[in-house]
Structures are given as structure tokens and as C-alpha cells.
Enzyme design. Structure first.
Site, PDB file in Angstrom:
ATOM      1  N   ASP A 229       0.853  -1.199   0.000  1.00 60.32           N
ATOM      2  CA  ASP A 229       0.000   0.000   0.000  1.00 60.32           C
ATOM      3  C   ASP A 229       0.882   1.240   0.000  1.00 60.32           C
ATOM      4  O   ASP A 229       1.930   1.260   0.659  1.00 60.32           O
ATOM      5  CB  ASP A 229      -0.884   0.031   1.262  1.00 60.32           C
ATOM      6  CG  ASP A 229      -2.132  -0.833   1.116  1.00 60.32           C
ATOM      7  OD1 ASP A 229      -2.225  -1.578   0.120  1.00 60.32           O
ATOM      8  OD2 ASP A 229      -3.007  -0.753   1.996  1.00 60.32           O
ATOM      9  N   ASP A 231       0.367   3.979   1.421  1.00 68.46           N
ATOM     10  CA  ASP A 231       0.293   4.801   2.632  1.00 68.46           C
ATOM     11  C   ASP A 231       0.904   4.130   3.855  1.00 68.46           C
ATOM     12  O   ASP A 231       0.725   4.597   4.976  1.00 68.46           O
ATOM     13  CB  ASP A 231      -1.171   5.174   2.914  1.00 68.46           C
ATOM     14  CG  ASP A 231      -2.086   3.958   2.935  1.00 68.46           C
ATOM     15  OD1 ASP A 231      -1.581   2.834   3.105  1.00 68.46           O
ATOM     16  OD2 ASP A 231      -3.308   4.133   2.788  1.00 68.46           O
ATOM     17  N   TRP A 291     -13.156  -0.571  -3.272  1.00 69.40           N
ATOM     18  CA  TRP A 291     -12.487  -0.932  -2.025  1.00 69.40           C
ATOM     19  C   TRP A 291     -12.927  -2.307  -1.492  1.00 69.40           C
ATOM     20  O   TRP A 291     -14.113  -2.594  -1.455  1.00 69.40           O
ATOM     21  CB  TRP A 291     -12.785   0.148  -0.964  1.00 69.40           C
ATOM     22  CG  TRP A 291     -12.073  -0.105   0.338  1.00 69.40           C
ATOM     23  CD1 TRP A 291     -10.855   0.388   0.711  1.00 69.40           C
ATOM     24  CD2 TRP A 291     -12.523  -0.922   1.409  1.00 69.40           C
ATOM     25  NE1 TRP A 291     -10.521  -0.082   1.954  1.00 69.40           N
ATOM     26  CE2 TRP A 291     -11.535  -0.894   2.420  1.00 69.40           C
ATOM     27  CE3 TRP A 291     -13.671  -1.692   1.630  1.00 69.40           C
ATOM     28  CZ2 TRP A 291     -11.647  -1.575   3.613  1.00 69.40           C
ATOM     29  CZ3 TRP A 291     -13.779  -2.387   2.837  1.00 69.40           C
ATOM     30  CH2 TRP A 291     -12.779  -2.316   3.807  1.00 69.40           C
ATOM     31  N   GLU A 294     -10.343  -7.931  -2.071  1.00 66.65           N
ATOM     32  CA  GLU A 294      -9.275  -8.548  -2.869  1.00 66.65           C
ATOM     33  C   GLU A 294      -8.220  -9.235  -1.996  1.00 66.65           C
ATOM     34  O   GLU A 294      -7.666 -10.266  -2.373  1.00 66.65           O
ATOM     35  CB  GLU A 294      -8.644  -7.507  -3.801  1.00 66.65           C
ATOM     36  CG  GLU A 294      -7.558  -6.605  -3.235  1.00 66.65           C
ATOM     37  CD  GLU A 294      -7.981  -5.701  -2.103  1.00 66.65           C
ATOM     38  OE1 GLU A 294      -9.183  -5.398  -1.998  1.00 66.65           O
ATOM     39  OE2 GLU A 294      -7.120  -5.311  -1.312  1.00 66.65           O
ATOM     40  N   ASP A 295      -7.977  -8.663  -0.816  1.00 69.84           N
ATOM     41  CA  ASP A 295      -6.974  -9.257   0.079  1.00 69.84           C
ATOM     42  C   ASP A 295      -7.491 -10.578   0.671  1.00 69.84           C
ATOM     43  O   ASP A 295      -6.763 -11.561   0.784  1.00 69.84           O
ATOM     44  CB  ASP A 295      -6.575  -8.271   1.189  1.00 69.84           C
ATOM     45  CG  ASP A 295      -7.779  -7.614   1.858  1.00 69.84           C
ATOM     46  OD1 ASP A 295      -8.897  -7.685   1.306  1.00 69.84           O
ATOM     47  OD2 ASP A 295      -7.614  -7.037   2.948  1.00 69.84           O
ATOM     48  N   MET A 321       0.336   4.217   9.143  1.00 67.38           N
ATOM     49  CA  MET A 321      -0.482   4.482   7.954  1.00 67.38           C
ATOM     50  C   MET A 321      -0.699   5.986   7.841  1.00 67.38           C
ATOM     51  O   MET A 321      -1.160   6.616   8.798  1.00 67.38           O
ATOM     52  CB  MET A 321      -1.836   3.772   7.998  1.00 67.38           C
ATOM     53  CG  MET A 321      -2.541   3.837   6.639  1.00 67.38           C
ATOM     54  SD  MET A 321      -4.263   3.304   6.642  1.00 67.38           S
ATOM     55  CE  MET A 321      -4.107   1.543   6.686  1.00 67.38           C
ATOM     56  N   HIS A 324      -5.741   9.106   5.775  1.00 65.85           N
ATOM     57  CA  HIS A 324      -6.485   9.384   4.543  1.00 65.85           C
ATOM     58  C   HIS A 324      -7.947   9.031   4.755  1.00 65.85           C
ATOM     59  O   HIS A 324      -8.280   8.163   5.576  1.00 65.85           O
ATOM     60  CB  HIS A 324      -5.932   8.575   3.362  1.00 65.85           C
ATOM     61  CG  HIS A 324      -6.060   7.084   3.540  1.00 65.85           C
ATOM     62  ND1 HIS A 324      -7.248   6.406   3.301  1.00 65.85           N
ATOM     63  CD2 HIS A 324      -5.176   6.147   3.938  1.00 65.85           C
ATOM     64  CE1 HIS A 324      -7.058   5.128   3.539  1.00 65.85           C
ATOM     65  NE2 HIS A 324      -5.815   4.935   3.943  1.00 65.85           N
ATOM     66  N   ARG A 326     -11.612   7.842   2.696  1.00 66.18           N
ATOM     67  CA  ARG A 326     -11.848   6.936   1.578  1.00 66.18           C
ATOM     68  C   ARG A 326     -12.006   7.765   0.315  1.00 66.18           C
ATOM     69  O   ARG A 326     -12.845   8.644   0.251  1.00 66.18           O
ATOM     70  CB  ARG A 326     -13.087   6.083   1.828  1.00 66.18           C
ATOM     71  CG  ARG A 326     -13.471   5.288   0.639  1.00 66.18           C
ATOM     72  CD  ARG A 326     -13.547   3.784   0.853  1.00 66.18           C
ATOM     73  NE  ARG A 326     -12.829   3.244   1.968  1.00 66.18           N
ATOM     74  CZ  ARG A 326     -13.423   2.540   2.925  1.00 66.18           C
ATOM     75  NH1 ARG A 326     -14.686   2.313   2.878  1.00 66.18           N
ATOM     76  NH2 ARG A 326     -12.700   2.040   3.909  1.00 66.18           N
TER      77      ARG A 326
HETATM   78  C1  UD2 Z   1      -7.064  -1.771   3.388  1.00 69.47           C
HETATM   79  C2  UD2 Z   1      -5.854  -2.696   3.159  1.00 69.47           C
HETATM   80  C3  UD2 Z   1      -5.471  -2.649   1.677  1.00 69.47           C
HETATM   81  C4  UD2 Z   1      -6.634  -3.121   0.842  1.00 69.47           C
HETATM   82  C5  UD2 Z   1      -7.858  -2.245   1.165  1.00 69.47           C
HETATM   83  C6  UD2 Z   1      -9.124  -2.762   0.509  1.00 69.47           C
HETATM   84  C7  UD2 Z   1      -4.574  -2.781   5.190  1.00 69.47           C
HETATM   85  C8  UD2 Z   1      -3.503  -2.176   5.998  1.00 69.47           C
HETATM   86  N1  UD2 Z   1      -4.776  -2.232   3.983  1.00 69.47           N
HETATM   87  O1  UD2 Z   1      -6.607  -0.458   3.082  1.00 69.47           O
HETATM   88  O2  UD2 Z   1      -4.338  -3.437   1.424  1.00 69.47           O
HETATM   89  O3  UD2 Z   1      -6.896  -4.474   1.079  1.00 69.47           O
HETATM   90  O4  UD2 Z   1      -8.140  -2.202   2.570  1.00 69.47           O
HETATM   91  O5  UD2 Z   1      -9.082  -2.641  -0.865  1.00 69.47           O
HETATM   92  O6  UD2 Z   1      -5.225  -3.732   5.583  1.00 69.47           O
HETATM   93  N2  UD2 Z   1      -5.099   3.322  -3.623  1.00 69.47           N
HETATM   94  C9  UD2 Z   1      -4.679   4.457  -4.321  1.00 69.47           C
HETATM   95  N3  UD2 Z   1      -5.603   5.368  -4.712  1.00 69.47           N
HETATM   96  C10 UD2 Z   1      -6.918   5.221  -4.443  1.00 69.47           C
HETATM   97  C11 UD2 Z   1      -7.331   4.092  -3.728  1.00 69.47           C
HETATM   98  C12 UD2 Z   1      -6.419   3.163  -3.312  1.00 69.47           C
HETATM   99  O7  UD2 Z   1      -3.496   4.640  -4.592  1.00 69.47           O
HETATM  100  O8  UD2 Z   1      -7.718   6.077  -4.841  1.00 69.47           O
HETATM  101  C13 UD2 Z   1      -4.125   2.268  -3.283  1.00 69.47           C
HETATM  102  C14 UD2 Z   1      -3.076   2.733  -2.293  1.00 69.47           C
HETATM  103  O9  UD2 Z   1      -1.913   1.999  -2.480  1.00 69.47           O
HETATM  104  C15 UD2 Z   1      -3.757   2.403  -0.981  1.00 69.47           C
HETATM  105  C16 UD2 Z   1      -4.360   1.032  -1.300  1.00 69.47           C
HETATM  106  O10 UD2 Z   1      -4.796   1.157  -2.656  1.00 69.47           O
HETATM  107  O11 UD2 Z   1      -2.853   2.360   0.111  1.00 69.47           O
HETATM  108  C17 UD2 Z   1      -5.517   0.616  -0.384  1.00 69.47           C
HETATM  109  O12 UD2 Z   1      -6.541   1.592  -0.375  1.00 69.47           O
HETATM  110  P1  UD2 Z   1      -6.906   2.438   0.943  1.00 69.47           P
HETATM  111  O13 UD2 Z   1      -5.640   2.888   1.597  1.00 69.47           O
HETATM  112  O14 UD2 Z   1      -7.878   3.478   0.561  1.00 69.47           O
HETATM  113  O15 UD2 Z   1      -7.675   1.367   1.824  1.00 69.47           O
HETATM  114  P2  UD2 Z   1      -7.427   0.901   3.349  1.00 69.47           P
HETATM  115  O16 UD2 Z   1      -6.505   1.808   4.090  1.00 69.47           O
HETATM  116  O17 UD2 Z   1      -8.748   0.614   3.945  1.00 69.47           O
HETATM  117 MN    MN Z   2      -4.852   2.922   3.574  1.00 66.06          MN
END
Ligand code: UD2
Ligand code: MN
Length: 383
Positions: A229, A231, A291, A294-295, A321, A324, A326
Site C-alpha cells: 500500500d 500509505d 475498495w 481482494e486481500d 499508515m 487518509h 476513503r
Molecule cells: C485496506 C488494506 C489494503 C486493501 C484495502 C481494501 C490494510 C492495511 N490495507 O486499506 O491493502 O486491502 O483495505 O481494498 O489492511 N489506492 C490508491 N488510490 C486510491 C485508492 C487506493 O493509490 O484512490 C491504493 C493505495 O496503495 C492504498 C491502497 O490502494 O494504500 C488501499 O486503499 P486504501 O488505503 O484506501 O484502503 P485501506 O486503508 O482501507
Molecule cells: Mn490505507
């Protein structure tokens, strides 16, 4: 008159009392129904984001409610997950972590040491946002594409870091500024790939990871792939960016989750798979647009293919982290429940062997390789 007044007051009070009691009863019944619905999901070890979403359907403030259910989740999930997974984390034994010596043609005499001598352990993370030019000056040892090899010895690991990306430039700059020094100190032969999805398609993290994997292999014989990721900033350079025998979840302790696993079967954040693992599980599913899911789908694939899950040691695998919200472009994937339920059936035909995309641009920039791609959501969802 007096008696009559009293009568009506008592009657009103009675009605009021009955209404109150009914409301309390109703509330109790709703809670009971919701609670059993949610815990039903929590019992299935493969549905981490599924859980979060099921709760979100009922409660707008997901995080608070989820916190309240934390103990239920831990009890139920850990029990079922331990049947299939190697849990909890492995011991923080450096020799065990770095025994992944590439076989064959290496010049053993000149191999880098098993434990890189320059590691410092816990890190103060860089928070400032450097420009790409500043970064290029700060890391002159990098070759085009954000590539590096240790100058004095032959690295034991050929690693591609794959970052699915869109519209988070500051986060990307912070990540690069933190990651390069760590990877260099770990004496890796590595490159960083930023795989970016062109608009207007809904963001799809998993397909970008498949694409990053495929494009990296066109450039070099990488053996290990770290899906990262944008972030997540590592807080300890002893959390090695290498691939052990089994797929490894690396972002075990994140500040956002109070440095604990939010659920036992989580595989999101940062994960490491070898080329052989990727082939065995047919990569990630291509169908998760938006969102989530996939994981957990990948976790299913790992279980399905008979591999075990490895977790990086919790005391080393610490990340911050970057805050950010959504992103609008990263809307919640409402299809993911259905996709997850059929994950095992799909795994053989949805993944690396069905991957279709168009490279719009591929550029070897000073601090990273940029792969800018277009995918056809309609076609992918049809197939
Ligand atoms: C969680 C998971 C992530 C993924 C996601 C669901 C953890 C720590 N992280 O992250 O791996 O499974 O849930 O999809 O469990 N991104 C962009 N631009 C965007 C949207 C996403 O660059 O507009 C990329 C970026 O690398 C980001 C990653 O996708 O870090 C995951 O998206 P998130 O950070 O919005 O989601 P988060 O923090 O819930
Ligand atoms: Mn994130």
C-alpha cells in the site's frame, strides 16, 4: 374534577411507560438479531473485509462498533483460522528470516552476509514531502526505474516492490523517501514499481498488483514480490523485504489498528509472495473493482493451494499508515460478498492466466518505475 384529572394523568403515565418498555424491547431484539448476524460472519476466518462491511451495513460508525466486537472477533476467528494458518507471528529470529538464498548460479564467495550489517532496527519515519527532484539528489545511487543493487556484494534477494496507485502523490513521495534507505540497508537487489490506473475506471488494487508483477518480470528475473500500500511506512528495517517459504503478511502491526491485527486472517497492506507462489495461486483475482475483498480473496487462494500463511514478527513488522479518507474514486465494492463466496471456484480461471490490460506508459523514472495502465472493467467482469 380533581379525581378525574388524576385519572387521566395516571393513564397518560401508563401509556408512556408501555411505549418506553416496547421501545426498549424492540431495541433489544434488533441488537440481538444484528449481533448474531455479525458474529456469524466473524466466525468465518476468510472474510475479514466482509466482516467490516457486514457491520457497516447496520452501523454507520463502523470503527466504534467494530471495537466493541473486537473480543468476540478475536475469540471466534483465531480459533477457526488456526486450523489452516500458521498463527500467531513467527519468532523474531533473524537467521530464520534470511535463509532464502537463491539457488544455482550465484557466486557464493561474494554473497552479501545473511544478516545485513547496516540495519538499525526501529526507525524515525520521514514525514516531509520531498519533490521528485530532491529525492533524485538524495538517492544518487539509484539507477533508472528506482533500481538498486548493493555495491560490494551480491544480494541474496531479487525483489520487486509493487505499489498499486492512483492520485496520492504526497503519500507516494513519503513512501519512496522512507522505503529506499530501508531497502538499501537490507542489501536487496530491488526495484520499485508504481502501477497506476488510468481514469475513469473504478480503482482495482488487485489487478494493479497482477500487472505490476507481470511488468516487473519483463524487466528482470525477480524472485520475490512485495505488494505494498502506498500509505504504509515501515518503522523497523529489521522487517526484511524478502520472501520466505510461504506467502508472508508483513504489515502485522499498524498504528491505525493500535499495532494489533484487526482480524486474524488479514492479508491486506504489505505482503510478500515469490514468483512460484504467484504462479501457484494464479495471482490475485482481477475482478475486485473498488475498495475491499481482494486481500481476503488472496487469502482464500493461499489456503486453497495448500500454502501456509507466514506472518512477519509483530515486534518488527510495524507500520504507520498515512492518514487518509476513503477516496471517492475508491468507492466500496458492493459485489465483493458474491465474489468472495465464489472465490474458490473462480481461482483457477480468474487471475494471472486471464489478465488483460493495456500499458499506456511505462517509464523508468529516477526513483521508481511508472507503469500507467488502462483496463476494461466491463470485459473483465463479463469473462
Ligand atoms: C485496506 C488494506 C489494503 C486493501 C484495502 C481494501 C490494510 C492495511 N490495507 O486499506 O491493502 O486491502 O483495505 O481494498 O489492511 N489506492 C490508491 N488510490 C486510491 C485508492 C487506493 O493509490 O484512490 C491504493 C493505495 O496503495 C492504498 C491502497 O490502494 O494504500 C488501499 O486503499 P486504501 O488505503 O484506501 O484502503 P485501506 O486503508 O482501507
Ligand atoms: Mn490505507
Amino acid at each position: 374534577m380533581y379525581v378525574c384529572d388524576n385519572c387521566s394523568t395516571v393513564r397518560i403515565l401508563k401509556v408512556f411507560l408501555v411505549i418506553c418498555l416496547s421501545l426498549v424491547l424492540l431495541q433489544y431484539l434488533i441488537n440481538l438479531a444484528t449481533y448474531s448476524y455479525v458474529t456469524k460472519f466473524l466466525k468465518d476466518d476468510s472474510y475479514g473485509s466482509h466482516n467490516r462491511s457486514a457491520i457497516g451495513l447496520f452501523f454507520p460508525d463502523v470503527s466504534d462498533f467494530f471495537k466493541n466486537l473486537q473480543s468476540v472477533q478475536e475469540k471466534n476467528v483465531t480459533r477457526s483460522a488456526s486450523e489452516n494458518l500458521t498463527l500467531p507471528s513467527e519468532p523474531a529470529n533473524m537467521t530464520e528470516i534470511v535463509t532464502n538464498i537463491p539457488s544455482g548460479k550465484d557466486d557464493i564467495g561474494n554473497l552479501c552476509p545473511l544478516v545485513p550489517p547496516t540495519l538499525v532496527g526501529a526507525l524515525a519515519t520521514y514525514k516531509e514531502v520531498l519533490s521528485f527532484e530532491e529525492m533524485q539528489k538524495k538517492y544518487p545511487e539509484l539507477q533508472a526505474g528506482g533500481r538498486y543493487k548493493p555495491p560490494d556484494c551480491k544480494s541474496r534477494h531479487r525483489v520487486a516492490i509493487i505499489v498499486p496507485y492512483r492520485n496520492r502523490e504526497d503519500q507516494l513521495k513519503i513512501l519512496l523517501n522512507n522505503l529506499h534507505p530501508v531497502l538499501e540497508r537490507q542489501q536487496l537487489d530491488y526495484a520499485i514499481y508504481i502501477t497506476e490506473m488510468a481514469m475513469p475506471t473504478t480503482f482495482n488494487r488487485a489487478i494493479l498488483m497482477n500487472i505490476g508483477y507481470t511488468e516487473a518480470l519483463k524487466d528482470y528475473d525477480f524472485q520475490c514480490f512485495i505488494f505494498h500500500d502506498v500509505d504504509l511506512i515501515p518503522e523497523n528495517d529489521r522487517n526484511l523485504y524478502t520472501c520466505p517459504e510461504n506467502p508472508r503478511h508483513m504489515s502485522v502491526a499498524i498504528d491505525k489498528f493500535n499495532y494489533k491485527l484487526p482480524y486474524a486472517a488479514i492479508f491486506g497492506g504489505v505482503s510478500a509472495l515469490t514468483k512460484e507462489h504467484m504462479i501457484k495461486v494464479n495471482g490475485f483475482s482481477n475482478k475486485y473493482f473498488g475498495w475491499g475483498g481482494e486481500d481476503d480473496d488472496m487469502m482464500k487462494r493461499i489456503q486453497l493451494s495448500g500454502l501456509k500463511l507466514s506472518r512477519a514478527p509483530i515486534e518488527l513488522a510495524r507500520y504507520k499508515m498515512i492518514k487518509h479518507g476513503r477516496d471517492k474514486a475508491n468507492e466500496v465494492n458492493k459485489q465483493r460478498f458474491n465474489l468472495l463466496y465464489a472465490a474458490s471456484k473462480r481461482a483457477k480461471k480468474d487471475g494471472l492466466n486471464s489478465l488483460k490490460y493495456e500499458v499506456v506508459k511505462k517509464e523508468y523514472k529516477p526513483t521508481y518505475t511508472w507503469v500507467y495502465v488502462q483496463v476494461n472493467q466491463k470485459e473483465i467482469m463479463k469473462s
